[in-house]
Design a protein around this motif. Structure first.
Motif, PDB file in Angstrom:
ATOM      1  N   LEU A   1       0.978  -1.137  -0.156  1.00  0.00           N
ATOM      2  CA  LEU A   1       0.014   0.004   0.025  1.00  0.00           C
ATOM      3  C   LEU A   1       0.910   1.075   0.149  1.00  0.00           C
ATOM      4  CD1 LEU A   1      -2.736   1.585   0.146  1.00  0.00           C
ATOM      5  CD2 LEU A   1      -2.772   1.175   2.563  1.00  0.00           C
ATOM      6  N   PRO A   2       1.841   1.448   0.835  1.00  0.00           N
ATOM      7  CA  PRO A   2       2.507   2.599   0.849  1.00  0.00           C
ATOM      8  C   PRO A   2       3.366   3.107  -0.311  1.00  0.00           C
ATOM      9  CG  PRO A   2       3.599   1.005   2.250  1.00  0.00           C
ATOM     10  CD  PRO A   2       2.257   0.534   2.006  1.00  0.00           C
ATOM     11  N   TRP A   3       3.952   2.265  -1.052  1.00  0.00           N
ATOM     12  CA  TRP A   3       4.483   2.480  -2.305  1.00  0.00           C
ATOM     13  C   TRP A   3       3.562   2.537  -3.651  1.00  0.00           C
ATOM     14  CZ3 TRP A   3       9.146   3.058  -0.399  1.00  0.00           C
ATOM     15  CH2 TRP A   3       9.495   2.278   0.746  1.00  0.00           C
ATOM     16  N   VAL A   4       2.190   2.193  -3.504  1.00  0.00           N
ATOM     17  CA  VAL A   4       1.231   2.490  -4.331  1.00  0.00           C
ATOM     18  C   VAL A   4       0.885   3.988  -4.162  1.00  0.00           C
ATOM     19  CG1 VAL A   4      -0.936   2.132  -5.229  1.00  0.00           C
ATOM     20  CG2 VAL A   4       0.587   0.259  -4.889  1.00  0.00           C
ATOM     21  N   GLU A   5       0.554   4.069  -2.795  1.00  0.00           N
ATOM     22  CA  GLU A   5       0.184   5.458  -2.372  1.00  0.00           C
ATOM     23  C   GLU A   5       1.389   6.659  -2.725  1.00  0.00           C
ATOM     24  OE1 GLU A   5      -0.337   5.946   2.084  1.00  0.00           O
ATOM     25  OE2 GLU A   5      -2.370   6.814   1.430  1.00  0.00           O
ATOM     26  N   ASN A   6       2.503   6.539  -2.613  1.00  0.00           N
ATOM     27  CA  ASN A   6       3.455   7.576  -2.786  1.00  0.00           C
ATOM     28  C   ASN A   6       4.032   7.469  -4.411  1.00  0.00           C
ATOM     29  OD1 ASN A   6       5.601   5.557  -3.227  1.00  0.00           O
ATOM     30  ND2 ASN A   6       6.358   5.959  -1.170  1.00  0.00           N
ATOM     31  N   GLY A   7       3.411   6.800  -5.156  1.00  0.00           N
ATOM     32  CA  GLY A   7       3.788   6.538  -6.443  1.00  0.00           C
ATOM     33  C   GLY A   7       5.051   5.632  -6.848  1.00  0.00           C
ATOM     34  N   THR A   8       5.425   5.304  -5.948  1.00  0.00           N
ATOM     35  CA  THR A   8       6.815   4.413  -6.245  1.00  0.00           C
ATOM     36  C   THR A   8       6.494   3.175  -7.369  1.00  0.00           C
ATOM     37  OG1 THR A   8       7.928   4.699  -4.285  1.00  0.00           O
ATOM     38  CG2 THR A   8       8.667   2.766  -5.411  1.00  0.00           C
TER      39      THR A   8
END
Length: 737
Positions: free
Chosen positions: A130-137
């Motif tokens: 989730l966090p990597w999808v959220e920050n666009g990584t």
């Protein structure tokens, strides 16, 4: 090592099953799913522009979810990583994220992470992503056969756009077969195969929308059938039947098919369709559904949807369920079918839903004491008067007496609405009659405490209230027109819409909300309107903005030449034809841009039914001579044969659509709006016209200058700053091929 890897990959590609070899590599090779990747659709534009956001593809097996992801991999400039949720864990996710960070940091390159069977990730794995999808990584592309709203982390779903893929239809599947037979590199193009029409029809029918199952069956048929003396491989119906012997029923007791099928069954029972009910019942029994679950749902329906229309329904269905428990399968299918047919053919009533209205009233209303005459008299009748005034029904004729049983705040509230079906038809009049008597008793104060007298004062002056009403009614009427148009059109999320008169934005912005995976084209007539629309749309993501066409309707075909492949599912307009003189040409050009199953939905004000100004004043305000001349002058405006803007009516409109070979339904609704007659409005009526004659210009054809001046003076004296009822009519038009 790379040499061996390359050789192994070549072997996999050449020895792979036909379904894997024939997987499309470009959008042009992709078959089906036009509702999401057809010309002009959002997803196609995003893939071609390489502007993808996170996506989740949802649909049954064999519909192209993984194939679409691979096409994106072949098209995008981003680094593409593919993992399978069945085989991967947190370790593989972290490795993919590390690679994405490296590509982003060193090469400023985006990374697309494709996760097949994404619903198989557990909560911790989805949380790790989730966090990597959220920050666009990474840009996530997930594929799942399960409803993502239930099976995928809500946070991931909220950050992704969902695209639902549908089973391929018959034409799509036949196209898949033809591709496999004609492709010399990956299919059977180098072989001579004679596929009998009955054989292909059988394969297509039994594949049930699954391209993979179809190609697997075709491969088995070809590979196991020897060639004849001429080198031809004959695939007959019998060979096809051996290759794909039984239809695979898509049914998972924990998945969407389970809930969708039972939903279709219940809705068929509720809709009193015994044929459909038996079909969905057979689907469930064939797939192995637990009959006790089916009986449980039928028992609920016997109360919820049959209720008092057939009070024995619960007992009969329950008896069938007990019979099933006693005899078991397969004979238990008889009481199962009997209960189904009974519920499908019995009268229906959902009057028991009145309980939930009562429950809502309990939640909404302040809790009130039980009325004094209904309280328990056994304990404190003498001390507090509990039960005093209660009328004992059995002491009266028919064992009923009119008295109130609801709390004071709910007097007159109706929760139970008897239907006119079955048993309830017999009691409907009785219930209504007794309610009327209770209402009379309420007025007379019998059996109920007198209510408290309340007073209130208005907060606005009369003038303020009228002004607010005038302003709100205009906006409300436009909103009703907009809502009615979209109700008639019924656009789906993937549709393409053309707004013919987008200057106000009334339909454009609603269209953008209704078709987030489709597209909206907005036609405006002036540069100012175009700039205003584009400025308002600038806050939206580029792919979500309407495509603005600055053009008159007459020149719209030229404006659309930039988009030769675009065909619209819906063409909408509010007063789009009102100002057009060559309506036949415009209508024919619009029809050419409609999908075969598309619709043209318009709301057109009918000029002949518009408010006549002379009716705004009482006839006695005029001299008889002046009134007659004024009526003649004003009515001539709407009968002028040389003015196509105002001389048409519903019959001309219907004829116009019939001439264009369209099936048309026209519904005329009378309108009445409160408007305030302002000095600005009077000035518009009586000053000389610019592009078109004004009201005064028309009057001068029949009245002298002094008479026109008198009319203006009377309007000013008696109408200025007054609010009047403005009558008119709107034709709601829906046309299709």
């Amino acid at each position: 090592m790379e040499l061996f890897d390359q050789q192994r990959q070549q072997l996999i590609e050449t020895e792979a099953p036909l379904a894997a070899r024939m997987r499309p590599r470009t959008l042009d090779q992709f078959v089906g799913q036009d509702h999401i990747i057809g010309q002009g659709r959002l997803l196609r534009r995003a893939i071609q522009a390489d502007q993808l956001s996170s996506l989740i593809f949802y649909g049954p097996p064999g519909t192209g979810k993984t194939t679409l992801a691979r096409i994106i991999a072949n098209t995008t400039q981003a680094h593409f990583i593919s993992i399978n949720a069945v085989l991967a864990g947190v370790k593989e996710i972290r490795e993919a994220i590390a690679t994405a960070q490296e590509k982003r940091g060193m090469y400023a390159q985006k990374t697309i992470l494709f996760v097949d069977e994404v619903h198989r990730f557990n909560k911790s794995q989805q949380d790790a992503l989730l966090p990597w999808v959220e920050n666009g990584t990474v840009i996530l592309i997930g594929a799942t056969t399960e409803n993502p709203y239930f099976e995928v982390n809500k946070a991931l779903v909220s950050r992704s756009r969902i695209f639902q893929l549908k089973p391929l239809d018959e034409n799509d599947l036949k196209q898949v077969v033809m591709q496999a037979l004609q492709d010399s590199d990956r299919g059977y193009g180098k072989l001579t195969i004679q596929l009998h029409p009955d054989a292909i029809d059988h394969l297509v029918n039994v594949a049930n929308g699954d391209a993979r199952a179809l190609l697997n069956a075709l491969e088995l048929a070809v590979e196991t059938t020897p060639a004849d003396e001429n080198g031809v491989i004959p695939i007959s119906l019998s060979v096809a039947e051996e290759s794909i012997q039984q239809r695979a029923v898509l049914y998972d007791k924990e998945g969407d098919a389970h809930f969708d099928t039972i939903s279709a069954f219940i809705k068929s029972l509720r809709g009193s369709d015994p044929d459909a009910a038996l079909y969905w019942l057979a689907r469930m029994v064939y797939a192995g559904e637990d009959p006790r679950f089916i009986f449980r749902r039928m028992l609920i329906l016997a109360s919820e949807d049959v209720g008092l229309a057939a009070p024995d329904a619960v007992a009969i269905v329950n008896a069938c369920a007990q019979a099933f428990d006693r005899v078991g399968m397969p004979e238990g299918r008889y009481p199962l079918a009997q209960a189904t047919l009974y519920l499908a053919t019995v009268p229906k009533s959902n009057s028991v839903m009145g309980f939930f209205d009562a429950l809502a009233a309990v939640e909404r209303e302040r809790e009130e004491d039980v009325p004094l005459h209904l309280r328990d008299a056994n304990r404190d009748k003498h001390s507090f008067g509990h039960g005093s005034g209660y009328l004992y029904p059995h002491s009266y004729r028919e064992h009923w007496v009119a008295q109130q049983y609801l709390p004071n705040s709910l007097q007159g509230q109706v929760f139970y609405q008897p239907s006119n079906q079955g048993y309830e038809e017999d009691i409907q009049q009785q219930v209504a009659r007794r309610r009327e008597e209770q209402l009379a008793s309420l007025v007379e104060g019998i059996g109920v405490a007198l209510p408290e007298v309340l007073t209130f004062s208005p907060t606005n002056s009369t003038e303020d209230r009228w002004l607010q009403r005038t302003l709100s009614q205009v906006g409300e009427q436009l909103g009703l027109v907009r809502d009615r148009l979209f109700h008639l059109a019924q656009p789906q999320r993937h549709h393409l819409i053309l707004d013919l008169n987008a200057g106000s934005g009334l339909l454009t912005w609603e269209a953008l909300r209704r078709v987030p995976e489709g597209g909206v084209y907005a036609c405006v007539r002036t540069l100012d309107d175009a700039e205003a629309l584009q400025e308002q749309a600038s806050v939206l993501p580029e792919l979500s903005r309407p495509i603005v066409l600055r053009s008159s309707l007459a020149d719209l075909p030229q404006a659309l030449e930039k988009y030769p492949d675009i065909r619209f599912d819906h063409i909408l307009g509010h007063n789009a034809l009102l100002q057009e003189s060559d309506r036949p040409f415009i209508l024919n050009s619009l029809v050419e841009r409609l999908q075969p199953d598309g619709s043209l939905t318009l709301a057109e004000t009918i000029p002949r039914h518009t408010q006549r100004l002379y009716r705004l004043l009482e006839p006695e305000r005029f001299t008889k001579k002046l009134l007659n001349r004024l009526i003649k002058a004003e009515e001539s405006i709407y009968t002028n044969p040389s003015d196509p803007m105002v001389n048409w009516d519903v019959d001309e409109l219907r004829s116009l659509f019939h001439t264009a070979n369209l099936t048309v339904d026209i519904q005329v609704e009378q309108t009445q709006t409160d408007i305030r007659i302002t000095s600005h409005l009077l000035e518009r009526w009586f000053r000389p016209g610019e592009s078109r004659p004004s009201y005064a210009d028309h009057l001068f054809n029949f009245l002298s200058e002094s008479e026109v001046r008198t009319v203006r003076e009377l309007f000013t004296k008696y109408l200025l700053n007054q609010v009047v009822k403005w009558e008119g009519a709107i034709a709601f038009i829906q046309a299709s091929h």
